[in-house]
Design a protein around this motif. Structure first.
Motif, PDB file in Angstrom:
ATOM      1  N   ALA A 178      -4.623  -6.327  -2.529  1.00  7.66           N
ATOM      2  CA  ALA A 178      -4.261  -5.894  -3.887  1.00  7.66           C
ATOM      3  C   ALA A 178      -5.069  -6.659  -4.922  1.00  7.66           C
ATOM      4  O   ALA A 178      -5.550  -6.084  -5.903  1.00  7.66           O
ATOM      5  CB  ALA A 178      -2.758  -6.084  -4.117  1.00  7.66           C
TER       6      ALA A 178
ATOM      7  N   PRO B  64       0.800  -1.232   0.000  1.00  7.27           N
ATOM      8  CA  PRO B  64       0.000   0.000   0.000  1.00  7.27           C
ATOM      9  C   PRO B  64       0.831   1.279   0.000  1.00  7.27           C
ATOM     10  O   PRO B  64       0.500   2.232  -0.701  1.00  7.27           O
ATOM     11  CB  PRO B  64      -0.837  -0.122   1.276  1.00  7.27           C
ATOM     12  CG  PRO B  64      -0.978  -1.593   1.472  1.00  7.27           C
ATOM     13  CD  PRO B  64       0.337  -2.175   1.022  1.00  7.27           C
TER      14      PRO B  64
ATOM     15  N   ILE C 184      -8.609  -5.354  -5.045  1.00  4.74           N
ATOM     16  CA  ILE C 184      -8.650  -4.079  -5.775  1.00  4.74           C
ATOM     17  C   ILE C 184      -8.670  -4.359  -7.272  1.00  4.74           C
ATOM     18  O   ILE C 184      -9.501  -3.817  -8.016  1.00  4.74           O
ATOM     19  CB  ILE C 184      -7.439  -3.182  -5.426  1.00  4.74           C
ATOM     20  CG1 ILE C 184      -7.436  -2.776  -3.960  1.00  4.74           C
ATOM     21  CG2 ILE C 184      -7.359  -1.967  -6.367  1.00  4.74           C
ATOM     22  CD1 ILE C 184      -8.458  -1.739  -3.562  1.00  4.74           C
TER      23      ILE C 184
ATOM     24  N   VAL D 120       2.437   2.273  -3.693  1.00  2.93           N
ATOM     25  CA  VAL D 120       1.626   2.501  -4.887  1.00  2.93           C
ATOM     26  C   VAL D 120       2.017   3.838  -5.501  1.00  2.93           C
ATOM     27  O   VAL D 120       2.165   4.844  -4.799  1.00  2.93           O
ATOM     28  CB  VAL D 120       0.113   2.494  -4.554  1.00  2.93           C
ATOM     29  CG1 VAL D 120      -0.722   2.826  -5.778  1.00  2.93           C
ATOM     30  CG2 VAL D 120      -0.298   1.140  -3.980  1.00  2.93           C
TER      31      VAL D 120
ATOM     32  N   ALA E 151      -8.370   2.407  -4.901  1.00 11.95           N
ATOM     33  CA  ALA E 151      -7.278   2.258  -3.936  1.00 11.95           C
ATOM     34  C   ALA E 151      -7.291   3.383  -2.896  1.00 11.95           C
ATOM     35  O   ALA E 151      -7.171   3.128  -1.695  1.00 11.95           O
ATOM     36  CB  ALA E 151      -5.936   2.221  -4.663  1.00 11.95           C
TER      37      ALA E 151
ATOM     38  N   ARG F 125      -8.638   2.439 -10.896  1.00 14.16           N
ATOM     39  CA  ARG F 125      -7.758   1.782  -9.917  1.00 14.16           C
ATOM     40  C   ARG F 125      -7.350   2.767  -8.824  1.00 14.16           C
ATOM     41  O   ARG F 125      -7.367   2.437  -7.637  1.00 14.16           O
ATOM     42  CB  ARG F 125      -6.521   1.213 -10.605  1.00 14.16           C
ATOM     43  CG  ARG F 125      -5.586   0.464  -9.659  1.00 14.16           C
ATOM     44  CD  ARG F 125      -4.373  -0.133 -10.363  1.00 14.16           C
ATOM     45  NE  ARG F 125      -4.801  -1.179 -11.273  1.00 14.16           N
ATOM     46  CZ  ARG F 125      -4.752  -1.094 -12.604  1.00 14.16           C
ATOM     47  NH1 ARG F 125      -4.261  -0.001 -13.191  1.00 14.16           N
ATOM     48  NH2 ARG F 125      -5.165  -2.089 -13.363  1.00 14.16           N
TER      49      ARG F 125
ATOM     50  N   TYR G  97      -7.008   0.807  -0.060  1.00 12.18           N
ATOM     51  CA  TYR G  97      -5.666   0.233  -0.101  1.00 12.18           C
ATOM     52  C   TYR G  97      -4.669   1.224   0.491  1.00 12.18           C
ATOM     53  O   TYR G  97      -3.756   1.709  -0.156  1.00 12.18           O
ATOM     54  CB  TYR G  97      -5.279  -0.138  -1.541  1.00 12.18           C
ATOM     55  CG  TYR G  97      -4.182  -1.172  -1.618  1.00 12.18           C
ATOM     56  CD1 TYR G  97      -4.370  -2.457  -1.113  1.00 12.18           C
ATOM     57  CD2 TYR G  97      -2.957  -0.880  -2.185  1.00 12.18           C
ATOM     58  CE1 TYR G  97      -3.373  -3.407  -1.178  1.00 12.18           C
ATOM     59  CE2 TYR G  97      -1.946  -1.825  -2.253  1.00 12.18           C
ATOM     60  CZ  TYR G  97      -2.162  -3.088  -1.748  1.00 12.18           C
ATOM     61  OH  TYR G  97      -1.155  -4.041  -1.812  1.00 12.18           O
TER      62      TYR G  97
ATOM     63  N   LEU H 100      -1.719  -3.588  -9.271  1.00 11.00           N
ATOM     64  CA  LEU H 100      -1.153  -3.780  -7.937  1.00 11.00           C
ATOM     65  C   LEU H 100      -0.629  -5.198  -7.749  1.00 11.00           C
ATOM     66  O   LEU H 100       0.118  -5.466  -6.813  1.00 11.00           O
ATOM     67  CB  LEU H 100      -2.203  -3.478  -6.867  1.00 11.00           C
ATOM     68  CG  LEU H 100      -2.780  -2.062  -6.875  1.00 11.00           C
ATOM     69  CD1 LEU H 100      -3.842  -1.914  -5.794  1.00 11.00           C
ATOM     70  CD2 LEU H 100      -1.679  -1.026  -6.709  1.00 11.00           C
TER      71      LEU H 100
END
Length: 160
Positions: free
Chosen positions: A144, A25, A147, A28, A101, A97, A116, A40
């Motif tokens: 991940a 996390p 997600i 990213v 996240a 995404r 995330y 991810l």
């Protein structure tokens, strides 16, 4: 027999890893608008699993805030967030995404959870309130893979 062994060994060495390493996390990479270009997990998500995460109240619970006609059989769809019908026509996969996240990177002040993220916020709930939780014990709300599965589902939602 020896030839079969060598062929199997070569296949194992040359084959890509079955499970790619997930991006942590905190690692990213968001662009200036909050989009995340890279998967991810390094692998595509599963749209069917994403629909389950999206609609399951004990997992993603996205449906409690967002309405999706494709999930008409899921009761109690919310209207706090926008309808996600046609979401793939409004945002790219990278933008979706990033929003899933950590929506706050795109929409400052949104009530949408950061699914995330493991730092930089106060996590509510009896298990967390007023307690110092060691960093290694903090997990994101979704994995991940979850997600990526939700992203795979959302990119199927196009206007007809």
């Amino acid at each position: 027999m020896k030839r079969a062994f060598h062929a199997a060994l070569a296949a194992c060495i040359l084959a890509p890893s079955a499970q790619a390493e997930s991006v942590a996390p905190g690692d990213v990479s968001y662009d200036e608008a909050g989009a995340v270009a890279a998967s991810l997990t390094g692998q595509p998500g599963n749209a069917e699993e994403g629909a389950k995460v999206f609609s399951t109240k004990s997992v993603g619970n996205c449906v409690s805030c967002h309405e999706v006609t494709a999930l008409a059989d899921v009761p109690f769809q919310g209207n706090v967030g926008p309808s996600l019908d046609g979401v793939a026509d409004r945002w790219t996969e990278h933008e979706i995404r990033g929003i899933v996240a950590d929506a706050k990177k795109t929409y400052d002040g949104t009530v949408m959870p950061s699914f995330y993220k493991v730092s930089g916020f106060i996590r509510p709930g009896k298990a967390y309130t007023g307690k110092a939780i060691p960093a290694e014990e903090i997990t994101p709300l979704l994995s991940a893979q979850q997600i990526e599965d939700v992203v795979a589902f959302l990119v199927t939602l196009k206007d007809e």
